[in-house]
Design a protein around this motif. Sequence first.
Motif, PDB file in Angstrom:
ATOM      1  N   LEU A   1       9.459   7.826 -45.941  1.00  0.00           N
ATOM      2  CA  LEU A   1       8.546   7.048 -46.800  1.00  0.00           C
ATOM      3  C   LEU A   1       8.356   5.642 -46.266  1.00  0.00           C
ATOM      4  CD1 LEU A   1       9.710   8.192 -50.355  1.00  0.00           C
ATOM      5  CD2 LEU A   1       7.629   8.833 -49.133  1.00  0.00           C
ATOM      6  N   ARG A   2       9.422   5.004 -45.756  1.00  0.00           N
ATOM      7  CA  ARG A   2       9.260   3.667 -45.173  1.00  0.00           C
ATOM      8  C   ARG A   2       8.352   3.709 -43.955  1.00  0.00           C
ATOM      9  NH1 ARG A   2      14.896   3.296 -46.258  1.00  0.00           N
ATOM     10  NH2 ARG A   2      15.368   3.787 -44.090  1.00  0.00           N
ATOM     11  N   THR A   3       8.483   4.772 -43.140  1.00  0.00           N
ATOM     12  CA  THR A   3       7.615   4.892 -41.956  1.00  0.00           C
ATOM     13  C   THR A   3       6.156   5.056 -42.370  1.00  0.00           C
ATOM     14  OG1 THR A   3       9.411   5.935 -40.751  1.00  0.00           O
ATOM     15  CG2 THR A   3       7.185   6.231 -39.877  1.00  0.00           C
ATOM     16  N   VAL A   4       5.886   5.867 -43.394  1.00  0.00           N
ATOM     17  CA  VAL A   4       4.505   6.066 -43.876  1.00  0.00           C
ATOM     18  C   VAL A   4       3.946   4.770 -44.435  1.00  0.00           C
ATOM     19  CG1 VAL A   4       3.086   7.268 -45.568  1.00  0.00           C
ATOM     20  CG2 VAL A   4       4.836   8.516 -44.289  1.00  0.00           C
ATOM     21  N   ASP A   5       4.758   4.059 -45.241  1.00  0.00           N
ATOM     22  CA  ASP A   5       4.279   2.782 -45.799  1.00  0.00           C
ATOM     23  C   ASP A   5       4.009   1.767 -44.703  1.00  0.00           C
ATOM     24  OD1 ASP A   5       4.431   3.770 -48.337  1.00  0.00           O
ATOM     25  OD2 ASP A   5       6.448   2.985 -48.742  1.00  0.00           O
ATOM     26  N   SER A   6       4.874   1.747 -43.660  1.00  0.00           N
ATOM     27  CA  SER A   6       4.644   0.805 -42.561  1.00  0.00           C
ATOM     28  C   SER A   6       3.349   1.119 -41.831  1.00  0.00           C
ATOM     29  CB  SER A   6       5.821   0.859 -41.592  1.00  0.00           C
ATOM     30  OG  SER A   6       5.586   0.034 -40.477  1.00  0.00           O
ATOM     31  N   GLY A   7       3.089   2.426 -41.583  1.00  0.00           N
ATOM     32  CA  GLY A   7       1.830   2.792 -40.937  1.00  0.00           C
ATOM     33  C   GLY A   7       0.626   2.415 -41.768  1.00  0.00           C
ATOM     34  N   ARG A   8       0.708   2.624 -43.081  1.00  0.00           N
ATOM     35  CA  ARG A   8      -0.439   2.251 -43.942  1.00  0.00           C
ATOM     36  C   ARG A   8      -0.654   0.742 -43.968  1.00  0.00           C
ATOM     37  NH1 ARG A   8       0.120   4.871 -49.664  1.00  0.00           N
ATOM     38  NH2 ARG A   8      -1.989   4.024 -49.778  1.00  0.00           N
ATOM     39  N   ASN A   9       0.449  -0.034 -44.011  1.00  0.00           N
ATOM     40  CA  ASN A   9       0.312  -1.503 -44.002  1.00  0.00           C
ATOM     41  C   ASN A   9      -0.293  -1.990 -42.706  1.00  0.00           C
ATOM     42  OD1 ASN A   9       1.395  -1.803 -46.572  1.00  0.00           O
ATOM     43  ND2 ASN A   9       3.502  -1.927 -45.834  1.00  0.00           N
ATOM     44  N   HIS A  10       0.100  -1.363 -41.579  1.00  0.00           N
ATOM     45  CA  HIS A  10      -0.504  -1.756 -40.286  1.00  0.00           C
ATOM     46  C   HIS A  10      -1.987  -1.432 -40.260  1.00  0.00           C
ATOM     47  CE1 HIS A  10       2.776  -3.321 -37.914  1.00  0.00           C
ATOM     48  NE2 HIS A  10       3.569  -2.348 -38.330  1.00  0.00           N
ATOM     49  N   LEU A  11      -2.354  -0.302 -40.846  1.00  0.00           N
ATOM     50  CA  LEU A  11      -3.775   0.051 -40.851  1.00  0.00           C
ATOM     51  C   LEU A  11      -4.582  -0.905 -41.711  1.00  0.00           C
ATOM     52  CD1 LEU A  11      -3.586   3.934 -41.117  1.00  0.00           C
ATOM     53  CD2 LEU A  11      -4.331   2.583 -39.162  1.00  0.00           C
TER      54      LEU A  11
END
Length: 242
Positions: free
Chosen positions: A212-222
């Motif tokens: 979940l942290r990896t998914v949230d980090s990817g969304r924040n970068h996008l």
Amino acid sequence: MYRVFEALDELVTIVEEARGVPMTASCVVPRGDVLELLDDVRDALPAEIDDAQDVLDKRDDLIHAARKEAGETVAGANAEAERAIADATDEAERILADARARAEQMLADAHDQADRTVAAGQAEYQNLTDRSRAESERMIQAGRDAYDRAIEDGRAEQARLVAQTEVVQAAHAESARIVDEAHAEADRQRADCDAYVDGKLAEFSELLATTLRTVDSGRNHLRSPANLPSSGGRPTLYDYQV
């Protein structure tokens, strides 16, 4: 034009050198000389005036030609500027469209990666749960088997000791001890099974939290402005492996 100025100078000289009339501001000038100079001025003026008019006409033509050329230059510059603006607008729209397409593709890839990660986590969770349940059932069954064997051994020993009057109390005590040890062994095995299942569930919980942290980090970068097409840089690549 030179003859006109020369004749005028001669007329001025004649007037200045003329003999004055007493008691007046008048003077006596030679009529013939003055008329001759005036004729020279009159003859010279038309040619000089024509030359001056030619110069004026040429000046007007030059001014008209210059204004026409300036108008054409300005019109050409305006047309070129409009073409440049149109080209720049088209290029900007193309770049923006490419940036949007790349962003949408990156978002789709991120969603796919997140879905794969969640699916893998769910599969791992199911696998761990199945193995934990099987191990728990095996250990519980082993405890039950050990308990049943201990009970049977205690009962056999009890029956044997009951036959001997002098050791009846000792037989009861040993039987109780064996039963207690069987219960304790079953409890210990059950506790070990619970601890094993709890450890596996904790590992899976950490795996899900990392995912979940990896998914949230990817969304924040996008969503970050640094991945906008106006930055002029290349699109950011995300590493979803932890």
